[in-house]
Design a protein around this motif. Structure first.
Motif, mmCIF file in Angstrom:
data_model
loop_
_atom_site.group_PDB
_atom_site.id
_atom_site.type_symbol
_atom_site.label_atom_id
_atom_site.label_comp_id
_atom_site.label_asym_id
_atom_site.label_seq_id
_atom_site.Cartn_x
_atom_site.Cartn_y
_atom_site.Cartn_z
ATOM 1 N N PRO A 86 0.816 -1.263 0.030
ATOM 2 C CA PRO A 86 0.101 -0.259 -0.023
ATOM 3 C C PRO A 86 0.756 1.258 -0.158
ATOM 4 O O PRO A 86 1.843 1.322 0.579
ATOM 5 C CB PRO A 86 -0.684 -0.209 1.335
ATOM 6 N N GLY A 87 0.536 2.274 -0.822
ATOM 7 C CA GLY A 87 1.199 3.570 -0.862
ATOM 8 C C GLY A 87 2.028 3.515 -2.196
ATOM 9 O O GLY A 87 2.856 4.394 -2.428
ATOM 10 N N ASN A 88 1.856 2.403 -3.039
ATOM 11 C CA ASN A 88 2.496 2.528 -4.329
ATOM 12 C C ASN A 88 4.008 2.893 -4.270
ATOM 13 O O ASN A 88 4.250 3.996 -4.840
ATOM 14 C CB ASN A 88 1.823 3.289 -5.308
ATOM 15 N N PRO A 89 4.634 2.221 -3.594
ATOM 16 C CA PRO A 89 6.174 2.657 -3.654
ATOM 17 C C PRO A 89 6.866 2.741 -4.884
ATOM 18 O O PRO A 89 6.579 1.782 -5.882
ATOM 19 C CB PRO A 89 7.067 1.586 -2.827
ATOM 20 N N ASP A 90 7.533 3.799 -5.042
ATOM 21 C CA ASP A 90 8.525 3.925 -6.359
ATOM 22 C C ASP A 90 9.670 3.120 -6.243
ATOM 23 O O ASP A 90 10.194 3.386 -4.968
ATOM 24 C CB ASP A 90 8.580 5.339 -6.858
#
Ligand SMILES: Cc1cc2nc3c(=O)[nH]c(=O)nc-3n(C[C@H](O)[C@H](O)[C@H](O)COP(=O)(O)OP(=O)(O)OC[C@H]3O[C@@H](n4cnc5c(N)ncnc54)[C@H](O)[C@@H]3O)c2cc1C
Length: 382
Positions: A86-90
Motif C-alpha cells: 500500500p502507498g505504491n512505492p516507487d
C-alpha cells in the motif's frame, strides 16, 4: 547541519527556502552516489514535491512488475511483493534521491567535506561546535545544530549519550548489491522472493537497471557476521537453498561487487530528539531499519516538518522543536512497530512464522489479483 544524506540535505533545502543560511558538514571526502534499492512511498513523494525536488528524481519503477514466490521445493507462484505494498512505492536508488536533493543544494548551501564534529556545547541560545577536518581543528558558534548523521550519529553521541542507550538490535544481517543481469528464466520486471525460516533472498527489479540482490538472515551473532568475509559467509548461510536458481546466480556475482552494502538492522529509540539548540532528524533520531522501508520517505518528511516548525515559530526555538516532536513522534513510533512486523515478511524468525507469512501473503495475493482482474486488467501489480 551534520550529514549530507537525505535528511541533512532535505533540512538544508527547507531552511534555505525559509531564509536561513545552512552549513552542511560531511565526514566523507566527497558526495556519495549509488546506494541500495529504495522504495519511495506517497508521503515521501509529497515531501519531495514540497521541497521542489520530485521532478528531479530519477524513478526506476518497472511499468508492470510481478512478484514470484519460490517455495522450498522450487515451485513458483505469483505473490504480493515489495512494489505491491500500500502507498505504491516507487523503485529507485538511494543515490537517485540524494542526487535530486544535491541539485537544490549545490552552489546554494556551504558544504564542508572531510569535516566532523568532535565536541558540541549545546546552550539555550546556540551551540559551539568543535570541528575537525583534514587540515585543522576549530570551533564555531551556530544558531542551531541539526544532527542528520545517520544511525551511528556523532551528534547524538556527543549531546545525548552513547549508542547503546538508543540502539535496539533486530538480529538480522543483510547484504545487498546490484546484479549484472536478472536471474536466468525470470522476466526483467519480476521480483523474486525465496524465503525460508531465518534466511531469504529477494531480487528487486528496476525499470532501467539490472535488479538488486538482497540477502538477509537472522542471527544472534551479528558482530561475528559483520566481521566475516561475505564471500565465505554467504555461501555458508545459504547452503542448500536454491531459490529457483536465484541463490547460485547472485552468489556467483558476489565477488565482483564493489558496491556491496552490509546492514545490521537496528532501530533508534530516544525519549527526546532535541536538547537546547541541538536537534536530530532522520535515522539519527528514529531509524526504523530497512524493513519498514520508510527511512528515505521519513527523512524527507521529517526534515520538511522540522523546517515547517522552525518557520512557524522563528522566535521561539524551544516551541518549534517541541512542536516538531509532538507532530512526528507518533508517526515514527508506528513505522517502527510496522518495521518489526514486516521483518517477518522479509525473513520469518521460525517455521510457524514462515507458515503464517505464506498463508497471509496467499490471501492478500488472491484478493489483489481478483481486484485487478475485475477493475484494472491492464495494470497487474499496480
Ligand atoms: C539495505 C537497506 C534497504 C533500505 N531500503 C529502504 C527503502 O526501501 N525505503 C526507504 O525509505 N528506506 C530504506 N532504507 C533506509 C534508508 O536508506 C535510510 O533510512 C536513509 O538513507 C537515512 O538517511 P539519513 O539522511 O537519515 O542518514 P544517512 O543516509 O546515514 O546519511 C548520514 C550522512 O551523515 C554523514 N555522517 C555520518 N557521521 C558523520 C559525522 N560524524 N560527521 C559528518 N558527517 C557524518 C554520512 O557520511 C552520511 O552522508 C534502507 C536501508 C538499507 C540499509
Amino acid at each position: 547541519m551534520v550529514g549530507l544524506g537525505v535528511a541533512g540535505m532535505s533540512a538544508a533545502v527547507r531552511l534555505l527556502k525559509a531564509g536561513w543560511e545552512p552549513v552542511i558538514v560531511e565526514r566523507a571526502p566527497r558526495r556519495r552516489t549509488g546506494g541500495h534499492f529504495i522504495g519511495l512511498f506517497a508521503e515521501g513523494r509529497k515531501a519531495a514535491a514540497e521541497l521542489g525536488v520530485l521532478d528531479l528524481m530519477h524513478l526506476r519503477t518497472p511499468l508492470s512488475h510481478r512478484a514470484v514466490a519460490v517455495g522450498e521445493d522450487g515451485t513458483r507462484s505469483t505473490s504480493t511483493g515489495f512494489l505491491d505494498r500500500p502507498g505504491n512505492p516507487d523503485a529507485l536508488l538511494r543515490g537517485d534521491v540524494e542526487a535530486a536533493l544535491w541539485t537544490a543544494v549545490d552552489g546554494r548551501v556551504e558544504v564542508r567535506f572531510d569535516t566532523t564534529p568532535v565536541h558540541i556545547d549545546a546552550r539555550v541560545d546556540g551551540a559551539s561546535v568543535a570541528l575537525h577536518d583534514a587540515e585543522r581543528d576549530y570551533t564555531e558558534n551556530f544558531y542551531l545544530v541539526v544532527g542528520a548523521d545517520g544511525i551511528r550519529s556523532t551528534v547524538r553521541r556527543l549531546v545525548f549519550g552513547p549508542d547503546e542507550r538508543f540502539l535496539r538490535p533486530m538480529h538480522i544481517v543483510s547484504w545487498t548489491f546490484q546484479l549484472d543481469e536478472q536471474v536466468p528464466s525470470y522476466g526483467p520486471a519480476e521480483q523474486i522472493m525465496a524465503v525460508q525460516p531465518r534466511r531469504a533472498l529477494w531480487i528487486l527489479p528496476f525499470a532501467d537497471l539490472p535488479p538488486a540482490a538482497f540477502f538477509l538472515y537472522r542471527t544472534r551473532k551479528v558482530r561475528d557476521e559483520l566481521a566475516a568475509d561475505p564471500a565465505d559467509r554467504l555461501p555458508l548461510r545459504f547452503e542448500g537453498m536454491n531459490g529457483g536458481g536465484a541463490v547460485a546466480h547472485a552468489l556467483a556475482e558476489l565477488n565482483r561487487r564493489p558496491d556491496l552494502i552490509v546492514d545490521a538492522a537496528e532501530q533508534v529509540r530516544m525519549p527526546t530528539w532535541h536538547r537546547d539548540r541541538v536537534v536530530l532528524v532522520g535515522d539519527a533520531a528514529w531509524c526504523m531499519s530497512a524493513y519498514g522501508a520508510m527511512g528515505v520517505t521519513t527523512g524527507l518528511q521529517g526534515a520538511l516538518a522540522l523546517g515547517d516548525a522552525l518557520t512557524a515559530d522563528p522566535r521561539s526555538i524551544p516551541t518549534a522543536l517541541a512542536n516538531y516532536e509532538r507532530h512526528l513522534r507518533p508517526v515514527m513510533r508506528s513505522h517502527q512497530r510496522w518495521a518489526r512486523l514486516l521483518s517477518q515478511i522479509y525473513v520469518p524468525s521460525n517455521r510457524p512464522a514462515a507458515r503464517l507469512r505464506a498463508t497471509a501473503l496467499a490471501a492478500i495475493t488472491n484478493r489483489r489479483l481478483k481486484a485487478v482482474a475485475t477493475h484494472r486488467p491492464d495494470r497487474l501489480g499496480r
